[in-house]
Design an enzyme around this catalytic site. Structure first.
Site, PDB file in Angstrom:
ATOM      1  N   SER A   1       0.845  -1.199   0.000  1.00 37.30           N
ATOM      2  CA  SER A   1       0.000   0.000   0.000  1.00 37.30           C
ATOM      3  C   SER A   1       0.874   1.241   0.000  1.00 37.30           C
ATOM      4  O   SER A   1       1.653   1.465   0.933  1.00 37.30           O
ATOM      5  CB  SER A   1      -0.895   0.018   1.238  1.00 37.30           C
ATOM      6  OG  SER A   1      -1.424   1.327   1.407  1.00 37.30           O
TER       7      SER A   1
ATOM      8  N   HIS B   1      -1.192  -1.232  -4.312  1.00 36.06           N
ATOM      9  CA  HIS B   1      -2.454  -0.972  -3.614  1.00 36.06           C
ATOM     10  C   HIS B   1      -2.574   0.531  -3.363  1.00 36.06           C
ATOM     11  O   HIS B   1      -1.705   1.140  -2.734  1.00 36.06           O
ATOM     12  CB  HIS B   1      -2.489  -1.746  -2.297  1.00 36.06           C
ATOM     13  CG  HIS B   1      -3.788  -1.676  -1.567  1.00 36.06           C
ATOM     14  ND1 HIS B   1      -4.896  -2.421  -1.919  1.00 36.06           N
ATOM     15  CD2 HIS B   1      -4.167  -0.927  -0.495  1.00 36.06           C
ATOM     16  CE1 HIS B   1      -5.902  -2.156  -1.090  1.00 36.06           C
ATOM     17  NE2 HIS B   1      -5.479  -1.239  -0.221  1.00 36.06           N
TER      18      HIS B   1
ATOM     19  N   ASP C   1      -4.701   3.479  -1.769  1.00 35.70           N
ATOM     20  CA  ASP C   1      -5.713   3.775  -0.750  1.00 35.70           C
ATOM     21  C   ASP C   1      -6.211   5.208  -0.882  1.00 35.70           C
ATOM     22  O   ASP C   1      -5.487   6.159  -0.587  1.00 35.70           O
ATOM     23  CB  ASP C   1      -5.107   3.597   0.650  1.00 35.70           C
ATOM     24  CG  ASP C   1      -5.008   2.141   1.044  1.00 35.70           C
ATOM     25  OD1 ASP C   1      -6.008   1.413   0.903  1.00 35.70           O
ATOM     26  OD2 ASP C   1      -3.923   1.732   1.502  1.00 35.70           O
TER      27      ASP C   1
ATOM     28  N   MET D   1      -8.757   8.031   0.401  1.00 33.62           N
ATOM     29  CA  MET D   1      -9.539   8.375   1.600  1.00 33.62           C
ATOM     30  C   MET D   1     -10.050   9.807   1.497  1.00 33.62           C
ATOM     31  O   MET D   1      -9.317  10.695   1.054  1.00 33.62           O
ATOM     32  CB  MET D   1      -8.660   8.268   2.846  1.00 33.62           C
ATOM     33  CG  MET D   1      -8.028   6.906   3.029  1.00 33.62           C
ATOM     34  SD  MET D   1      -6.966   6.909   4.486  1.00 33.62           S
ATOM     35  CE  MET D   1      -6.432   5.214   4.490  1.00 33.62           C
TER      36      MET D   1
ATOM     37  N   HIS E   1      -8.411   0.991  -3.754  1.00 39.59           N
ATOM     38  CA  HIS E   1      -9.308   0.793  -2.607  1.00 39.59           C
ATOM     39  C   HIS E   1      -9.938   2.139  -2.271  1.00 39.59           C
ATOM     40  O   HIS E   1      -9.273   3.012  -1.696  1.00 39.59           O
ATOM     41  CB  HIS E   1      -8.470   0.241  -1.443  1.00 39.59           C
ATOM     42  CG  HIS E   1      -9.215   0.028  -0.180  1.00 39.59           C
ATOM     43  ND1 HIS E   1      -8.582  -0.209   1.034  1.00 39.59           N
ATOM     44  CD2 HIS E   1     -10.551  -0.003   0.095  1.00 39.59           C
ATOM     45  CE1 HIS E   1      -9.484  -0.367   1.980  1.00 39.59           C
ATOM     46  NE2 HIS E   1     -10.683  -0.237   1.452  1.00 39.59           N
TER      47      HIS E   1
ATOM     48  N   MET F   1     -12.019   4.414  -0.177  1.00 37.32           N
ATOM     49  CA  MET F   1     -12.631   4.647   1.142  1.00 37.32           C
ATOM     50  C   MET F   1     -13.279   6.023   1.092  1.00 37.32           C
ATOM     51  O   MET F   1     -12.872   6.965   1.773  1.00 37.32           O
ATOM     52  CB  MET F   1     -11.555   4.543   2.238  1.00 37.32           C
ATOM     53  CG  MET F   1     -11.098   3.105   2.463  1.00 37.32           C
ATOM     54  SD  MET F   1      -9.517   2.988   3.334  1.00 37.32           S
ATOM     55  CE  MET F   1      -8.396   3.176   1.947  1.00 37.32           C
TER      56      MET F   1
ATOM     57  N   MET G   1     -11.407  -6.134   5.540  1.00 36.20           N
ATOM     58  CA  MET G   1     -10.585  -5.185   6.307  1.00 36.20           C
ATOM     59  C   MET G   1     -10.241  -5.817   7.649  1.00 36.20           C
ATOM     60  O   MET G   1     -11.133  -6.211   8.412  1.00 36.20           O
ATOM     61  CB  MET G   1     -11.339  -3.881   6.557  1.00 36.20           C
ATOM     62  CG  MET G   1     -11.504  -2.970   5.349  1.00 36.20           C
ATOM     63  SD  MET G   1      -9.973  -2.504   4.516  1.00 36.20           S
ATOM     64  CE  MET G   1      -9.031  -1.763   5.854  1.00 36.20           C
TER      65      MET G   1
ATOM     66  N   ASP H   1      -6.578  -6.656   4.266  1.00 40.21           N
ATOM     67  CA  ASP H   1      -5.950  -5.331   4.302  1.00 40.21           C
ATOM     68  C   ASP H   1      -5.926  -4.800   5.728  1.00 40.21           C
ATOM     69  O   ASP H   1      -6.982  -4.560   6.320  1.00 40.21           O
ATOM     70  CB  ASP H   1      -6.760  -4.400   3.380  1.00 40.21           C
ATOM     71  CG  ASP H   1      -6.136  -3.021   3.238  1.00 40.21           C
ATOM     72  OD1 ASP H   1      -5.073  -2.758   3.831  1.00 40.21           O
ATOM     73  OD2 ASP H   1      -6.728  -2.194   2.522  1.00 40.21           O
TER      74      ASP H   1
END
Ligand code: DX5
Ligand code: ZN
Length: 227
Positions: free
Chosen positions: A12, A37, A39, A41, A70, A72, A141, A177
């Protein structure tokens, strides 16, 4: 117990040194990462803000390796096309992020991308029972999303076993993850996961010379039988 599907290590970049992100991606790929990966957010769905489409786009040129994105964020649907165009290969949305999960998954596939669904620690596997035919990846998660460097929640192993049972013989990857290390990788794979996200256990210290050994340690642990 052997993982039936190929093992993928997905560092990540949340834990990368953002001041030299392209080099970090380069280094981790050279070190043996299978996926990158990503992330994303939004400070709303999770209590932290990371980065968005322009940053991802800027590192897309560094490698042709799979970008495992991913999200979020909530809502998700208005941004799916942007992430697809910016070079995402897998786009994972949270089951908790909106009222129309099935629509989001359909939208991802309509964009020609692999559709993933993520479950927060408190969300039961049953929440995705009726969309299991519409996904390419299930992400369990194993920490509460929002931050790198948290400890693996042990109950996640039961969750993984349940998710694996739901997946059955379908062509679906099972990703985990949060808090993944060389110390728990074997249990995680034994519980059914085949895509292991690793942030701080790969990027911790941000010294590229350590990345090959760290990735190898996770991969070796994950593939060691009866150790
Ligand atoms: C958490 C993110 C994870 C995180 C993993 O919200 O989704 O991908 O970066 O970091 P570690 O491996 O440090 O727990
Ligand atoms: Zn993640």
């Amino acid at each position: 117990m052997t993982a039936a599907r190929p093992l993928r290590i997905a560092p990540s970049i949340l834990s990368a040194d953002f001041s030299r992100l392209g080099d970090e991606v380069d280094a981790v790929i050279a070190a043996g990462a299978d996926y990158v990966h990503v992330d994303v957010m939004d400070g709303h769905f999770v209590p932290n803000i990371s980065f968005g489409v322009p940053v991802m786009k800027s590192i897309r040129g560094v490698t042709d390796r799979v970008f495992d994105v991913h999200l979020m964020i909530a809502p998700t649907d208005p941004y799916l096309a942007d992430f697809a165009q910016a070079g995402a290969d897998i786009i994972t949305v949270h089951a908790e992020a909106g009222p129309h999960l099935h629509r989001s998954l359909q939208a991802i596939r309509a964009l020609g991308k692999k559709a993933g669904v993520a479950l927060n620690p408190a969300t039961p596997v049953a929440a995705i029972q009726h969309v299991i035919g519409d996904v390419d990846l299930v992400l369990v998660m194993s920490v509460n999303p929002g931050f790198g460097g948290q400890s693996f929640i042990p109950e996640s192993l039961n969750k993984l076993r349940q998710a694996k049972a739901l997946i059955g013989g379908r062509d679906i990857d099972l990703e985990v993850d949060g808090g993944v290390t060389a110390a728990n990788a074997r249990d995680i794979v034994a519980a059914g996961a085949n895509v292991l996200v690793a942030g701080s256990s790969v990027f911790g210290g941000n010294d590229p010379s350590t990345y090959p050994g760290r990735i190898k340690a996770i991969r070796d642990a994950a593939t060691t039988l009866n150790a």
